[in-house]
Design an enzyme around this catalytic site. Structure first.
Site, mmCIF file in Angstrom:
data_model
loop_
_atom_site.group_PDB
_atom_site.id
_atom_site.type_symbol
_atom_site.label_atom_id
_atom_site.label_comp_id
_atom_site.label_asym_id
_atom_site.label_seq_id
_atom_site.Cartn_x
_atom_site.Cartn_y
_atom_site.Cartn_z
ATOM 1 N N LYS A 1 40.239 36.841 -21.557
ATOM 2 C CA LYS A 1 39.859 35.429 -21.571
ATOM 3 C C LYS A 1 40.949 34.588 -20.918
ATOM 4 C CE LYS A 1 37.247 35.352 -25.950
ATOM 5 N NZ LYS A 1 35.909 35.078 -25.415
ATOM 6 N N ASP B 1 37.543 34.631 -34.742
ATOM 7 C CA ASP B 1 36.441 35.531 -34.400
ATOM 8 C C ASP B 1 36.066 36.487 -35.543
ATOM 9 O OD1 ASP B 1 34.536 35.969 -32.474
ATOM 10 O OD2 ASP B 1 35.681 37.503 -31.393
ATOM 11 N N ARG C 1 29.189 42.712 -30.362
ATOM 12 C CA ARG C 1 27.960 43.495 -30.502
ATOM 13 C C ARG C 1 28.259 44.987 -30.611
ATOM 14 N NH1 ARG C 1 25.714 41.027 -24.990
ATOM 15 N NH2 ARG C 1 27.011 39.319 -25.782
ATOM 16 N N LYS D 1 30.862 40.289 -38.315
ATOM 17 C CA LYS D 1 31.785 40.552 -37.205
ATOM 18 C C LYS D 1 33.177 40.126 -37.637
ATOM 19 C CE LYS D 1 32.977 38.970 -32.499
ATOM 20 N NZ LYS D 1 32.551 38.226 -31.289
ATOM 21 N N GLU E 1 32.524 42.241 -27.172
ATOM 22 C CA GLU E 1 32.948 43.285 -28.110
ATOM 23 C C GLU E 1 32.270 43.184 -29.469
ATOM 24 O OE1 GLU E 1 34.448 40.465 -27.770
ATOM 25 O OE2 GLU E 1 34.702 39.887 -29.866
ATOM 26 N N ASP F 1 34.787 41.813 -23.195
ATOM 27 C CA ASP F 1 34.770 40.597 -24.010
ATOM 28 C C ASP F 1 33.459 40.461 -24.796
ATOM 29 O OD1 ASP F 1 35.764 38.300 -25.092
ATOM 30 O OD2 ASP F 1 35.464 37.046 -23.307
ATOM 31 N N ASP G 1 40.350 37.889 -30.627
ATOM 32 C CA ASP G 1 39.578 38.294 -29.456
ATOM 33 C C ASP G 1 40.255 37.781 -28.183
ATOM 34 O OD1 ASP G 1 37.714 39.082 -27.625
ATOM 35 O OD2 ASP G 1 36.152 37.658 -28.253
HETATM 36 N N1 BES Z 1 34.040 35.758 -29.678
HETATM 37 C C1 BES Z 1 33.361 35.471 -28.463
HETATM 38 C C2 BES Z 1 32.312 34.374 -28.601
HETATM 39 C C3 BES Z 1 32.812 32.991 -28.931
HETATM 40 C C4 BES Z 1 33.020 32.074 -27.931
HETATM 41 C C5 BES Z 1 33.004 32.616 -30.242
HETATM 42 C C6 BES Z 1 33.447 30.805 -28.228
HETATM 43 C C7 BES Z 1 33.436 31.330 -30.552
HETATM 44 C C8 BES Z 1 33.647 30.440 -29.535
HETATM 45 C C9 BES Z 1 32.659 36.716 -27.959
HETATM 46 O O1 BES Z 1 33.268 37.911 -28.263
HETATM 47 C C10 BES Z 1 32.608 36.625 -26.483
HETATM 48 O O2 BES Z 1 33.644 36.646 -25.890
HETATM 49 N N2 BES Z 1 31.402 36.529 -25.935
HETATM 50 C C11 BES Z 1 31.222 36.421 -24.544
HETATM 51 C C12 BES Z 1 30.071 37.326 -24.165
HETATM 52 C C13 BES Z 1 29.896 37.507 -22.702
HETATM 53 C C14 BES Z 1 31.048 38.284 -22.124
HETATM 54 C C15 BES Z 1 28.595 38.223 -22.467
HETATM 55 C C16 BES Z 1 30.915 34.972 -24.199
HETATM 56 O O3 BES Z 1 30.215 34.317 -24.962
HETATM 57 O O4 BES Z 1 31.426 34.493 -23.210
HETATM 58 ZN ZN ZN Z 2 34.413 37.941 -29.940
HETATM 59 MN MN MN Z 3 34.729 38.461 -26.851
#
Ligand code: BES
Ligand code: ZN
Ligand code: MN
Length: 487
Positions: free
Chosen positions: A268, A279, A342, A256, A340, A338, A261
């Site tokens: 966010k 990210d 996947r 990834k 994204e 968010d 992000d």
């Molecule tokens: N890049 C984030 C995940 C992340 C969070 C990485 C904290 C490092 C530290 C990912 O893209 C994300 O935002 N995931 C969301 C998914 C949710 C919307 C289902 C999350 O984990 O909140």
């Molecule tokens: Zn992300």
């Molecule tokens: Mn995200």
């Protein structure tokens, strides 16, 4: 990039090495070094100094003292090895010593009887600094050690020379990944990642191919296209191909590579956005691993896929409830922009599987839920049981912490969509697992493991062992070990 690996072997010993600093590891039974690199007299001097140091309490962090009389070095850095003096403990203690040094012209490390490579790795990893945007005086103060000599006390053997080359390959890969994660997002965006890949592998056996936004659209890469469309800096799919003659096994590593992000329109908050330049940790791990694998000339085919995009919320951005089509034809309802990672990985996994490799491993800073489950230093590994456990084993072997997690079938229903084949978010519970269940849909039949490294990819606390603040380079050593175990 920034850090050449500055290590060399030296036939000198702790008494005769005329470095500015002598790094000394101390365990429960005293100085850890073989008899040739530290003679009995010098050992006595160093242990007396250590005993004096701890008279008022245990040593919690490395300490610098003037070198005892009779040593050629000016200073000694003592570093405590905690617990069992295994590879990882020595790597950490040696790394901590080098993180402790602000700037030194030269440092010498007496090698132990065993775990020599771990000590070398610790030094080279602990000596990492990210200085690129500091002014000259500050950069100088924090530039680490210019030259590291590993002391053998005799003509270095061929085995030790090989170990040093291996440690340098590993450190170069990890430090490249750290540089990528630490790079500010206005400097390292998808097209820059492609340029960096081209520059990094210019004079190597690794072939670099890049798909730009137009090619991605035409190729049906709907995930990369949708995530990238909210940014003025378009997405890239970057393929790194290492195919040495005679290799029979083929591995695919998919990373990834979200260069920033913001969350997209599902924006966010300011706090969680603060470290979202990290990210791309998965893509960085893949690139660092391919570099180390090629440097070691491992006899295994490895294809790295970097799924690079910037997740931004401009007027062209994808909306929550858009339906997109992943390469291969499956449709996804994007309920949360968010989630994204996947989406870009779905394209990357699909493309990687088209070459029918023997094993696919994807690495991603995928979910905050992984940190709820495992904290910030342990990665979660999911996939088919056997493959998953093999990857966990590789991580442990390499000194990175990872833990096997399940792929509960019942979570598939939480991803059901009324309008598309699958939705990109599941229910409120088990977020790390439902993300993995989503990804599984895009791996047709190959052996596959998914590594969620959201926690360990970025160190928001203080430095520890050989791990600096910021980008950790986590994943490089695990993937390298996967390649070693398959070659
Ligand atoms: N890049 C984030 C995940 C992340 C969070 C990485 C904290 C490092 C530290 C990912 O893209 C994300 O935002 N995931 C969301 C998914 C949710 C919307 C289902 C999350 O984990 O909140
Ligand atoms: Zn992300
Ligand atoms: Mn995200």
């Amino acid at each position: 990039m920034d850090q050449p690996a500055p290590g060399a072997l030296s036939a000198k010993s702790a008494a005769t090495a005329d470095s500015e600093v002598l790094v000394v590891l101390v365990g429960d039974d005293g100085v850890i070094a073989d008899d040739r690199s530290v003679d009995a007299g010098t050992r006595g001097l160093l242990e007396a100094a250590y005993d004096a140091m701890i008279r008022t309490g245990p040593m919690k962090a490395p300490v610098t003292i003037p070198a005892p009389d009779g040593l050629a070095a000016e200073l000694v850095v003592l570093s405590r090895v905690t617990g069992s003096a295994d590879d990882e403990a020595l790597r950490a203690a040696c790394g901590a010593a080098f993180q402790h040094i602000g700037h030194a012209r030269s440092a010498a490390v007496p090698l132990p009887e065993q775990s020599q490579r771990a000590v070398m790795e610790g030094a080279l990893l602990g000596n990492y600094r990210y200085n690129r945007y500091l002014d000259a005086p500050r950069a100088e103060d924090r530039s680490g050690t210019d030259r590291i000599d590993f002391l053998t006390g005799r003509t270095p053997t061929k085995a030790l020379r090989t170990m040093l080359a291996q440690a340098q390959a590993t450190a170069a890969g990890v430090n490249l990944a750290r540089d990528m994660v630490n790079a500010p997002p206005n400097k390292l965006y998808p097209s820059e990642m492609a340029s960096l890949a081209r520059a990094t592998f210019k004079d190597s056996e690794v072939d670099v191919k890049v798909w730009g936004p137009k090619e991605l659209r035409r190729g049906g890469y709907g995930g990369l296209t949708a995530v990238g469309q909210g940014s003025r800096r378009g997405p890239r799919l970057i393929r790194l191909r290492y195919a040495p003659k005679g290799a029979t096994t083929s591995l695919a590593f998919v990373g990834k590579g979200i260069t920033f992000d913001s969350g997209g329109l599902s924006l966010k908050g300011a706090k969680p956005m603060e470290w979202m330049k990290s990210d791309l940790g998965g893509a960085a791990a893949v690139m660092g691993a391919v570099m180390a694998i090629a440097a070691r000339q491992l006899p295994v085919n490895v294809t790295g896929w970097l799924c690079a995009a910037e997740n931004m919320p401009d007027g062209g951005a994808q909306r929550p409830s858009d339906v997109i089509t992943i390469r291969g034809g499956r449709t996804v309802e994007v309920l949360n922009t968010d989630a994204e990672g996947r989406l870009v990985l779905a394209d990357g996994l699909t493309r990687a599987a088209e070459d029918d490799p023997d094993l696919i491993v994807d690495v991603a800073t995928l979910t905050g839920a992984s940190m709820v489950a495992l904290g910030s230093r342990v990665a979660g590994v999911m996939g088919q049981e056997e493959t998953r456990d093999a990857v966990v084993h590789c991580a442990t072997e390499a000194g990175e912490s990872a833990w096997a997690m399940p792929l509960p079938d019942e979570l598939r229903a939480t991803l059901d969509s009324e309008v598309a084949d699958i939705a990109n978010i599941g229910g409120p519970n088990g977020g790390m697992l439902s993300a993995a269940v989503f990804l599984r849909e895009f791996v047709p039949q190959q052996a596959w493991a998914h590594v969620d490294m959201a926690g360990p990819g970025w160190n928001s606390g203080s430095s520890h062992g050989y791990t600096p603040k910021g980008g950790t380079g986590w994943g490089v050593r695990t993937l390298l070990q996967v390649a070693i175990d398959n070659s």
